[in-house]
Design an enzyme around this catalytic site. Sequence first.
Site, PDB file in Angstrom:
ATOM      1  N   HIS A   1       0.805  -1.223   0.000  1.00  0.00           N
ATOM      2  CA  HIS A   1       0.000   0.000   0.000  1.00  0.00           C
ATOM      3  C   HIS A   1       0.834   1.267   0.000  1.00  0.00           C
ATOM      4  O   HIS A   1       0.290   2.351   0.167  1.00  0.00           O
ATOM      5  CB  HIS A   1      -0.925   0.045   1.220  1.00  0.00           C
ATOM      6  CG  HIS A   1      -1.937  -1.042   1.265  1.00  0.00           C
ATOM      7  ND1 HIS A   1      -3.219  -0.895   0.783  1.00  0.00           N
ATOM      8  CD2 HIS A   1      -1.856  -2.311   1.713  1.00  0.00           C
ATOM      9  CE1 HIS A   1      -3.889  -2.026   0.962  1.00  0.00           C
ATOM     10  NE2 HIS A   1      -3.072  -2.909   1.532  1.00  0.00           N
TER      11      HIS A   1
ATOM     12  N   LYS B   1      -8.541  13.297   5.200  1.00  0.00           N
ATOM     13  CA  LYS B   1      -7.643  12.151   5.060  1.00  0.00           C
ATOM     14  C   LYS B   1      -6.642  12.243   6.204  1.00  0.00           C
ATOM     15  O   LYS B   1      -6.624  13.260   6.911  1.00  0.00           O
ATOM     16  CB  LYS B   1      -6.913  12.196   3.722  1.00  0.00           C
ATOM     17  CG  LYS B   1      -6.281  13.588   3.446  1.00  0.00           C
ATOM     18  CD  LYS B   1      -5.640  13.690   2.076  1.00  0.00           C
ATOM     19  CE  LYS B   1      -6.620  13.818   0.933  1.00  0.00           C
ATOM     20  NZ  LYS B   1      -6.800  12.592   0.174  1.00  0.00           N
ATOM     21  N   ARG B   2      -5.819  11.204   6.410  1.00  0.00           N
ATOM     22  CA  ARG B   2      -4.805  11.337   7.441  1.00  0.00           C
ATOM     23  C   ARG B   2      -3.890  12.512   7.149  1.00  0.00           C
ATOM     24  O   ARG B   2      -3.705  12.904   5.997  1.00  0.00           O
ATOM     25  CB  ARG B   2      -3.989  10.044   7.544  1.00  0.00           C
ATOM     26  CG  ARG B   2      -4.689   8.991   8.352  1.00  0.00           C
ATOM     27  CD  ARG B   2      -4.982   9.424   9.774  1.00  0.00           C
ATOM     28  NE  ARG B   2      -3.782   9.434  10.573  1.00  0.00           N
ATOM     29  CZ  ARG B   2      -3.461   8.515  11.469  1.00  0.00           C
ATOM     30  NH1 ARG B   2      -4.286   7.503  11.714  1.00  0.00           N
ATOM     31  NH2 ARG B   2      -2.339   8.601  12.151  1.00  0.00           N
TER      32      ARG B   2
ATOM     33  N   LYS C   1       0.728  14.262   1.632  1.00  0.00           N
ATOM     34  CA  LYS C   1      -0.631  14.559   1.196  1.00  0.00           C
ATOM     35  C   LYS C   1      -0.848  16.063   1.008  1.00  0.00           C
ATOM     36  O   LYS C   1      -1.832  16.497   0.435  1.00  0.00           O
ATOM     37  CB  LYS C   1      -1.646  13.988   2.186  1.00  0.00           C
ATOM     38  CG  LYS C   1      -1.655  12.456   2.237  1.00  0.00           C
ATOM     39  CD  LYS C   1      -2.622  11.937   3.285  1.00  0.00           C
ATOM     40  CE  LYS C   1      -2.539  10.436   3.506  1.00  0.00           C
ATOM     41  NZ  LYS C   1      -3.247   9.645   2.481  1.00  0.00           N
TER      42      LYS C   1
ATOM     43  N   THR D   1      -8.661   6.332  -1.529  1.00  0.00           N
ATOM     44  CA  THR D   1      -9.999   5.788  -1.700  1.00  0.00           C
ATOM     45  C   THR D   1     -11.044   6.852  -1.380  1.00  0.00           C
ATOM     46  O   THR D   1     -12.179   6.771  -1.847  1.00  0.00           O
ATOM     47  CB  THR D   1     -10.228   4.556  -0.795  1.00  0.00           C
ATOM     48  OG1 THR D   1      -9.723   4.860   0.516  1.00  0.00           O
ATOM     49  CG2 THR D   1      -9.516   3.337  -1.344  1.00  0.00           C
TER      50      THR D   1
ATOM     51  N   LYS E   1     -14.834   7.977  -3.070  1.00  0.00           N
ATOM     52  CA  LYS E   1     -16.081   8.236  -2.338  1.00  0.00           C
ATOM     53  C   LYS E   1     -16.707   9.557  -2.800  1.00  0.00           C
ATOM     54  O   LYS E   1     -17.918   9.643  -3.037  1.00  0.00           O
ATOM     55  CB  LYS E   1     -15.815   8.262  -0.827  1.00  0.00           C
ATOM     56  CG  LYS E   1     -15.446   6.895  -0.273  1.00  0.00           C
ATOM     57  CD  LYS E   1     -14.749   6.934   1.088  1.00  0.00           C
ATOM     58  CE  LYS E   1     -14.058   5.586   1.326  1.00  0.00           C
ATOM     59  NZ  LYS E   1     -13.085   5.620   2.433  1.00  0.00           N
TER      60      LYS E   1
HETATM   61  C1  26Q Z   1       3.792   0.347  10.135  1.00  0.00           C
HETATM   62  C2  26Q Z   1       4.719   0.002  11.076  1.00  0.00           C
HETATM   63  C3  26Q Z   1       4.555   0.379  12.391  1.00  0.00           C
HETATM   64  C4  26Q Z   1       3.433   1.088  12.754  1.00  0.00           C
HETATM   65  C5  26Q Z   1       2.482   1.422  11.812  1.00  0.00           C
HETATM   66  C6  26Q Z   1       2.666   1.063  10.499  1.00  0.00           C
HETATM   67  C7  26Q Z   1       1.664   1.423   9.479  1.00  0.00           C
HETATM   68  C8  26Q Z   1       0.322   1.534   9.817  1.00  0.00           C
HETATM   69  C9  26Q Z   1      -0.598   1.894   8.874  1.00  0.00           C
HETATM   70  C10 26Q Z   1       2.036   1.657   8.174  1.00  0.00           C
HETATM   71  C11 26Q Z   1       1.088   2.005   7.223  1.00  0.00           C
HETATM   72  C12 26Q Z   1      -0.239   2.121   7.571  1.00  0.00           C
HETATM   73  C13 26Q Z   1      -1.276   2.503   6.641  1.00  0.00           C
HETATM   74  C14 26Q Z   1      -1.099   2.709   5.364  1.00  0.00           C
HETATM   75  C15 26Q Z   1      -2.202   3.132   4.505  1.00  0.00           C
HETATM   76  O1  26Q Z   1      -3.302   3.358   4.959  1.00  0.00           O
HETATM   77  N1  26Q Z   1      -1.952   3.256   3.209  1.00  0.00           N
HETATM   78  C16 26Q Z   1      -2.993   3.675   2.288  1.00  0.00           C
HETATM   79  O2  26Q Z   1      -3.637   2.514   1.794  1.00  0.00           O
HETATM   80  C17 26Q Z   1      -4.765   2.856   1.014  1.00  0.00           C
HETATM   81  C18 26Q Z   1      -5.474   1.584   0.635  1.00  0.00           C
HETATM   82  O3  26Q Z   1      -4.736   0.878  -0.306  1.00  0.00           O
HETATM   83  C19 26Q Z   1      -4.339   3.669  -0.188  1.00  0.00           C
HETATM   84  O4  26Q Z   1      -5.494   4.068  -0.878  1.00  0.00           O
HETATM   85  C20 26Q Z   1      -3.534   4.895   0.235  1.00  0.00           C
HETATM   86  O5  26Q Z   1      -3.033   5.560  -0.892  1.00  0.00           O
HETATM   87  C21 26Q Z   1      -2.400   4.472   1.154  1.00  0.00           C
HETATM   88  O6  26Q Z   1      -1.736   5.610   1.666  1.00  0.00           O
END
Ligand code: 26Q
Length: 768
Positions: free
Chosen positions: A330, A508-509, A514, A616, A620
Amino acid sequence: MKFDKKNFLSEVDRILRADYATELGSATKKELYNALSKAAMALAYDDWNREKNNNKKRCGYFSAEFLMGRSIYSNLLNLGILEETCEALRSIGKDLNEFEEVEDAALGNGGLGRLAACYLESAASSALPLDGYGIRYRYGLFRQTFEDGFQHEEGDDWLKWGDPWSVRVDRDAVVVSFSDQKVLAVPYDMPVFGYRNGVVNTLRLWSSEPVEPFDFGAFNEMKGERTAEENFNATKITDVLYPNDNTMSGKILRLRQQYFLVSASLQDILAKDKAKGRRISDLPKYHCFQLNDTHPVIAIPELLRLLQEEGLSFEEAFDLAAKCFNFTNHTIMAEALEKWDALALSELLPDVYRQIVNCQERIQREGVDPDKFFIIRDNVIHMANLAIYVSAKVNGVAEIHTNILKKDTFKNWCELYPDKFVNITNGITPRRWLLLNNPQMAKEIDSLIGTEWHTDLKKLKSLKPHIGEMLSSFKRIKEENKKKLADYIKEHEGVEIPSHFIFDVQVKRLHEYKRQLLNALSILYFYNGIKDGSIEDFPPTAFIFGAKAAPGYYMAKAVIKFINEIANLVNSDEQVKPYLRVVFVQNYNVSYAEKIVCAADVSEQISMAGMEASGTGNMKFMLNGTVTLGTLDGANVEICEEAGRENNYIFGATVDEVSQVKKFYCPREILENTIGLKRAVESLVDGTLKDDSGMLQKLYESLLTGYEPDRYLVLYDFADYVRVKEELLRDYGSEAFDKKCLINMASAGKFSADRSVKDYAKHIWKIK
Ligand code: 26Q
């Protein structure tokens, strides 16, 4: 299953009497919520039971996050009893809307977690045997408030209202062992209802508990402290969701969570197969596993370990694992690709570590270049490499993202295994993201083209010949949604936004890539222009933000402070108030998104090209008839392919331009040569905005000084962004603009998660 109002209400009443010693007439909101949900669950029991016991090959979706949001409305909708329940409640003087107070299940951070939730719903609605496996965090993503413009975090007690949509399954509890502790993993199953099709899949969330109940004997013998400590440690594993999004934390507790999740899930799956008399070598005949990013990748060595415990050789085990696992990436950001310290992992999970070493040795035996292909290097374990090596398929989440993975991030691996890499463009469920969040619009669409689009979103394109006749109702419904959102924002944020303003939304986050900062600087540019008269007749616009920053992410928190100070400046300036409003809503979550998405006029998707894997939220908004103001990044590219670039507002450097520009980039030069930019940027440090924390100063420095100033090309893209944004805002209100909105809605078919899960089922999971 058949709904009968009288029977249903008497079932609710029976549950109220049995579980709460009350009855329909006197139950509290919370009691009613729980009893009503349980009554609905009972209606679907037979369907659920049938699905659990059929003999189909199933896919397990392993994910550290499931961002489910609120279940009651979507479950009633999918069960086909939403309106009936609403009516039944009304007949006894109650209102279904009262359950809007129920907390979201925010067991995820953002895109990746919400995607998992959409896929569960879409798979059930498409009658595909997909089950989720995750963690039942006691506290989900923190609750956010602002104090003096700064983000504050509070624990998210999501179980406050109870958890009637889960069933605790003690008989399926398993023990998970670490070198220093053993804990009990207890599953809580949530039914995932297909949309009116009688299919019920399962989301199984594991909770950690002490293996032994609290030992009073030991406590009395003065070993009390240690015993209490052991209990404390056991529950601690699933205490709280890590609030990071797209960054690594490298914390050992997080590794414990990940191993806990996959070990419990795999033990459970293997034990059930054994009980059914299935041969272990038939594992790939009955199961495959989708790894949602690197977070659950430790499932690979854990399965190898478990299979060898059953008597298989490493090679036999490897062969089975290589047929079962698939991996979704992702993100291309190096800091989000999970890596673990080899020593730490080997201490916590020695047997699992041995399997990782076995994999490393196996790939070296294949005679490949060890500088290009490694799992462990310099005492660091690269989880993405492990996942790629063992998985049958590896996928990116939008065309552009998959191409970057192939050409760049995983170039070597792609040359070695070209057939492994596939694209599956993300999708969203149209039930939650149109039927439920925008019921008036859904009804309007039904009246024009029927209801087939509910389960076949491509059918929306038959709206195209109706766009002319739909214009007035579209505008009316959007206006009503805007009024509702404005009321909600007034009540919860204390900010007034007139509903005739353009609603320009970025939710978004919060992350530097971003570029909420780019949006913020453009607002200051408009503000300055309106004040000094260089911008005339500015179309009244409300800029609406929603975002949580990871608690340890300083720059992200600085951006929140910046935007909140801009809001203070703008909203209290009598001269610009007729043209501008700014609001940063607190605690943006799934339920807030449902309200915002149906009320937006502009969808800001402005990441630096190459950074947003897919997005995503963009889908929406599109589905709800909103134009995109965006870069050619992630799924924006495909949105333009589907709806026409001319119907959206695209600006900024492309992926190729970004890599060119970065070679000689000098942000200071851009600052000096872009009209209005310097003044906007200087606001960070010239006293225009109030800040004693030094945060705004740091933001300023991030743009102009240090090792890689303006890493995300905020200044570089500013001029083009402001040009296109102003063009958009001036187009607003015309019939041509409304047509663009509707063309987007009619072209959103590709972005149904139903299409995504069917792609996975056909090309990766091989399930029916
Ligand atoms: C990793 C290691 C330690 C702690 C946390 C994490 C961690 C947690 C969450 C790393 C990444 C995430 C989340 C990533 C994420 O949400 N990515 C998004 O995924 C969506 C679905 O595919 C995409 O649409 C977005 O573009 C992408 O940013």
